[in-house]
Write an enzyme that holds these catalytic residues in place. Structure first.
Site, PDB file in Angstrom:
ATOM      1  N   GLY A 134       0.822  -1.200   0.000  1.00 26.02           N
ATOM      2  CA  GLY A 134       0.000   0.000   0.000  1.00 26.02           C
ATOM      3  C   GLY A 134       0.857   1.252   0.000  1.00 26.02           C
ATOM      4  O   GLY A 134       2.049   1.223   0.309  1.00 26.02           O
ATOM      5  N   CYS A 135       0.231   2.381  -0.335  1.00 22.76           N
ATOM      6  CA  CYS A 135       0.982   3.633  -0.488  1.00 22.76           C
ATOM      7  C   CYS A 135       1.456   4.178   0.860  1.00 22.76           C
ATOM      8  O   CYS A 135       2.650   4.447   1.043  1.00 22.76           O
ATOM      9  CB  CYS A 135       0.156   4.663  -1.248  1.00 22.76           C
ATOM     10  SG  CYS A 135      -1.506   4.933  -0.586  1.00 22.76           S
ATOM     11  N   PHE A 136       0.552   4.353   1.830  1.00 20.85           N
ATOM     12  CA  PHE A 136       0.973   4.776   3.162  1.00 20.85           C
ATOM     13  C   PHE A 136       1.964   3.772   3.737  1.00 20.85           C
ATOM     14  O   PHE A 136       2.970   4.147   4.362  1.00 20.85           O
ATOM     15  CB  PHE A 136      -0.228   4.883   4.100  1.00 20.85           C
ATOM     16  CG  PHE A 136      -0.864   6.242   4.175  1.00 20.85           C
ATOM     17  CD1 PHE A 136      -0.108   7.393   4.297  1.00 20.85           C
ATOM     18  CD2 PHE A 136      -2.250   6.380   4.145  1.00 20.85           C
ATOM     19  CE1 PHE A 136      -0.693   8.652   4.388  1.00 20.85           C
ATOM     20  CE2 PHE A 136      -2.850   7.624   4.230  1.00 20.85           C
ATOM     21  CZ  PHE A 136      -2.077   8.759   4.350  1.00 20.85           C
ATOM     22  N   ALA A 137       1.679   2.476   3.529  1.00 20.56           N
ATOM     23  CA  ALA A 137       2.545   1.438   4.084  1.00 20.56           C
ATOM     24  C   ALA A 137       3.959   1.543   3.534  1.00 20.56           C
ATOM     25  O   ALA A 137       4.941   1.352   4.258  1.00 20.56           O
ATOM     26  CB  ALA A 137       1.964   0.054   3.783  1.00 20.56           C
TER      27      ALA A 137
END
Length: 325
Positions: A134-137
């Site tokens: 994921g992007c935030f991850a």
């Protein structure tokens, strides 16, 4: 040439994939699947591709493509793969969250590797199936992993991160309207964001005795793309020691760099880079991390993974210029 299929072709991540793949020296797009747009020119939806691509969306698939990118909403990759069969030789890169966690990584005999190259490069090179992070991850893990690798996350980790409007996808909602988003700022999913599962999983992969809490406050910004994360936790060492740990961890990374200067998001927007900066104050280590949510946070990282899977130079097709002004 690597023959490519894209599923869920009308969204932001698919548009970025198409843009990069038509300029990638080793790939040819075979089909772009979209049931809602079948028969329409791809450039009608992705209007930046006018004059660059003469191809229509389709509602049929070629089961013999070399690599398949799944750009579907979360939970829909399992449904699609259950309904469609591909060649045993077809490699699959899922940009959704269906296979990211250990409990979900095996599906119909396929085992998906978590596709963060800075963490799992050797495994990525040797697999056929990737769960793209994921992007935030991605932004948060790249800020934390060197510290975890050194076994030095001893207390709770506090994170405040903001993402652009493209992080919400193309579907309209009350919080994506221009009149709401413009000159506005808000938080959402406080303490419960879905990316916490993969963040904790990766930290524990490198630091098995990690038992503290990762406290994450995600925010919506009034800009289109990018993520800017600030992370802080207790750290007994000096700032020089912290920089040595981080620069050593990323010494062979192709896209992640430790900067000695304060960061801003325009340094990475429209690139596959992650920039990390460190600051020490009164026993706290502040880690700043910034990426483009659609590229290093999604489609760029997916192509980085594809390059590794096909034994190409990791940076192939990803020599992108930041949208700096």
């Amino acid at each position: 040439m690597i023959k490519v299929g894209i599923i869920g072709g009308a969204g932001y991540t698919a548009g970025e994939l198409i843009r990069m793949l038509i300029n990638h020296p080793e790939t040819k797009i075979d089909f772009v699947f979209s049931t809602s747009n079948a028969g329409n020119n791809i450039s009608k939806v992705h209007q930046d591709l006018v004059g660059s691509l003469d191809l229509k969306f389709t509602d049929t698939v070629n089961p013999d493509v070399d690599v398949l990118f799944l750009c579907l909403g979360h939970g829909n990759s399992v449904k699609f793969l259950s309904a469609n069969t591909f060649s045993e030789n077809t490699k699959i890169i899922d940009l959704g969250n269906d296979f990211r966690l250990e409990a979900d990584k095996t599906f119909e005999g396929k085992t998906f590797i978590y596709g963060l190259p800075e963490l799992n490069k050797d495994a990525i090179v040797n697999t056929k199936y990737i769960a793209n992070p994921g992007c935030f991850a991605t932004a948060i893990q790249l800020g934390l992993l060197p510290l975890a690798y050194a076994g030095l996350i001893k207390k709770d980790v506090h994170i405040n991160a903001v993402t652009g409007a493209t992080g919400a996808g193309t579907s309209l909602s009350a919080t994506t309207h221009f009149t709401w988003r413009d000159n506005n700022f808000s938080y959402y999913k406080p303490f419960t964001h879905q990316h916490l599962g993969e963040i904790n999983q990766s930290v524990n992969q490198l630091q098995s005795d990690f038992s503290s809490e990762i406290i994450f406050m995600p925010n919506r910004g009034n800009f289109s793309r990018g993520i800017f994360a600030t992370i802080y936790t207790d750290f007994d060492g000096s700032i020089e020691e912290a920089k040595t740990i981080y620069k050593s961890f990323y010494k062979n990374a192709k896209f992640t760099y430790v900067s000695d200067d304060f960061l801003h998001m325009k340094q990475v927007v429209n690139t596959n880079k992650c920039l990390v900066h460190l600051h020490k104050h009164n026993g706290k280590l502040l880690i700043t991390s910034t990426i483009d949510n659609l590229l290093k946070g999604a489609s760029g990282q997916a192509i980085q993974n594809m390059n590794l899977m096909f034994d190409l130079e990791e940076t192939t097709g990803l020599g992108l210029k930041a949208t700096y002004f």
